[in-house]
Scaffold this active site. Structure first.
Site, PDB file in Angstrom:
ATOM      1  N   CYS A  64      -7.805 103.901  81.777  1.00 10.91           N
ATOM      2  CA  CYS A  64      -6.496 104.199  82.362  1.00 10.91           C
ATOM      3  C   CYS A  64      -5.381 103.959  81.340  1.00 10.91           C
ATOM      4  CB  CYS A  64      -6.248 103.314  83.578  1.00 10.91           C
ATOM      5  SG  CYS A  64      -7.045 103.948  85.064  1.00 10.91           S
ATOM      6  N   HIS A  92      -0.851 103.917  85.715  1.00  2.79           N
ATOM      7  CA  HIS A  92      -0.409 102.920  86.688  1.00  2.79           C
ATOM      8  C   HIS A  92       0.300 101.784  85.977  1.00  2.79           C
ATOM      9  CE1 HIS A  92      -3.704 100.207  85.606  1.00  2.79           C
ATOM     10  NE2 HIS A  92      -4.548 101.229  85.736  1.00  2.79           N
TER      11      HIS A  92
END
Lengths: 275, 217
Positions: free
Chosen positions: A251, A235
């Site tokens: 992440c 992301h």
């Protein structure tokens, strides 16, 4: 600190060094603030929906929320494939080996979008696919002749080099883009191995990222995070200073132009995360 | 006898022309892999005479079919109602009322089928020298026959040949002339496999709006 832990809202139980960052804590809340998809909330226990009655009762749905038992682990985590990906138009049983025991059900949808999983091995009419569930590296066999199974080819692969903190997008084996990215910190490392693009989500809140691209893998150190199952995702991130650093909860934070390119990568495309 | 000598000479010439091409090249006109083809009757040289594959069809896309009411160009062979059809992964040839008097060969119907590169032959009321032939002969069943003016030769039933490109050629009946000097082929069907569906390009994903998953930041 390798023990499994629970991070709630990214604040209370994430490692202190990370929680100290207001941005990070905010990210957990923002990325995780809206809870689950109703369709997948009870996935691990099997929903028993009539339309998905092919698998024996109790076979858990292979979703990002599930922890599956008896599934073979990916034994070629570095292995490239020809780019074959499959989408079950309706749920299909997942077996532990060709013609073996049903260990899960692969639903037609994941996280509100179509399920696309990569084929990593074929044996006759059987296709071994990566599954989006825990444990990391979960695989299973589905019938290539299953009713409604749609086959496609993706030319894309994504490589994440954790030590260099670099993400490379390859198309037909050739670099199509490379970016400096932020990866998991020392206590919440980004898990290594072969996984895949699981979904493309446009959260209600566009900050910190207008798109979240969950992968089929999970944090090995956080059993849950922000109310979610510890799914690792690609992301964006508004603060460019993080790129090139190992500061996330697992992440991979990417620059906007990388996010734009990754958003076009078909679901099911392989993602190789290497130390 | 004089006529036979002439015919044999013609046969030798024909054999020379078709040397090494007794199988696939004769089975059908050249066609690409992933195509099907069929013909009813073909003969090359020898006392049986020569005739190109008739009727012949070939298809690498949709189904194609042809019919011929009667084939009487060959003095030594009679056949009627020749129906052939072909699609890339299946082909069929059916020849009715076959008679090859010099070989004492008769059949009410001779059929070759090929589907997804698997084939078979079916013979209805087929006899050679009064002997009844198996209705569903195993692949490449070879039986000796005596052909008037030719001598002892062989009749191959359900002749199956795998072609270099993976396709299968099935010929329900093949009457060979001695010394490879040609052959009479009755009901032949050639087909490939259902083309392995070349996977389409996977679609670019569509973002699922307002769908949040708490991920690991």
């Amino acid at each position: 600190m390798t023990a499994r832990r629970t991070g709630t809202g990214g604040r209370a139980r994430v490692p202190a060094v990370l929680a100290a960052s207001a941005l990070l804590a905010g990210a957990g809340a923002l990325l995780g603030g809206c809870g689950h998809s109703p369709a997948n909330t009870a996935s691990a226990g099997g929903t028993g929906r009539p339309a998905r009655a092919q698998a024996p009762a109790g076979a858990p749905e292979a979703t990002t929320y599930a922890r599956l038992k008896g599934v073979p682990r990916d034994d070629a985590p570095d292995g490239a494939t020809g780019g074959l990906v499959v989408h079950p138009a309706k749920a299909v049983p997942v077996l532990d080996k060709p013609g073996g025991r049903t260990v899960a059900t692969l639903p037609a949808q994941q996280l509100g979008g179509p399920t696309w999983v990569p084929v990593v091995q074929s044996s006759g009419d059987w296709r071994r696919v990566l599954l989006p569930s825990r444990p990391n590296g979960a695989t299973g066999w589905i019938s290539g002749a299953a009713d409604g199974l749609i086959t496609a080819h993706t030319p894309y692969t994504v490589k994440v080099d954790l030590s260099r903190r670099r993400l490379t997008l390859l198309k037909a084996g050739k670099p199509a883009g490379a970016w400096s990215v932020a990866v998991g910190g020392a206590r919440t490392p980004t898990p290594t191995g072969r996984t895949f693009m699981l979904a493309t989500l446009a959260p209600a809140t566009r900050t910190p990222s207008p798109l979240v691209l969950p992968l089929g893998t999970h944090s090995a150190t956080l059993d849950t995070f922000g109310g979610g199952p510890g799914t690792v995702a690609l992301h964006g991130w508004p603060d460019r200073s993080v790129f090139g650093k190992a500061v996330t909860h697992g992440c991979v934070r990417v620059p906007q132009d990388a996010l734009d390119a990754l958003a076009k990568v078909p679901l099911g495309s392989l993602v190789f995360i290497g130390a | 006898m004089h006529a036979f000598t002439r015919l044999t000479a013609a046969g030798l010439l024909a054999a020379g022309l078709t040397a090494g091409a007794a199988g696939p090249a004769l089975a059908a006109p050249p066609d690409p892999a992933g195509s099907g083809s069929a013909f009813g009757l073909a003969a090359t040289g020898g006392p049986l005479g020569s005739v190109p594959p008739v009727p012949a069809v070939s298809s690498d896309a949709g189904p194609a079919r042809k019919s011929l009411l009667k084939e009487d160009r060959l003095k030594a062979v009679r056949a009627s109602a020749l129906n052939v059809s072909a699609a890339p992964a299946n082909a069929r040839s059916n020849v009715a009322d076959l008679a090859v008097p010099t070989a004492k060969l008769k059949a009410d119907a001779v059929t070759a089928t090929c589907r997804d590169a698997r084939g078979g032959a079916h013979l209805t009321q087929a006899t050679v020298a009064g002997r009844r032939l198996d209705a569903s002969p195993p692949p490449n069943t070879t039986i000796p026959v005596d052909v008037e003016g030719v001598g002892r030769t062989s009749l191959v039933l359900n002749k199956q040949q795998r072609l270099p490109n993976g396709r299968l050629a099935v010929t329900a009946m093949q009457l060979n002339l001695p010394g490879g000097k040609g052959a009479l082929r009755v009901a032949s069907a050639t087909c490939g496999r259902v083309p392995a569906q070349r996977p389409v390009e996977a679609p670019a994903p569509k973002p699922v709006k307002h769908h949040d998953l708490p991920v690991t930041g």
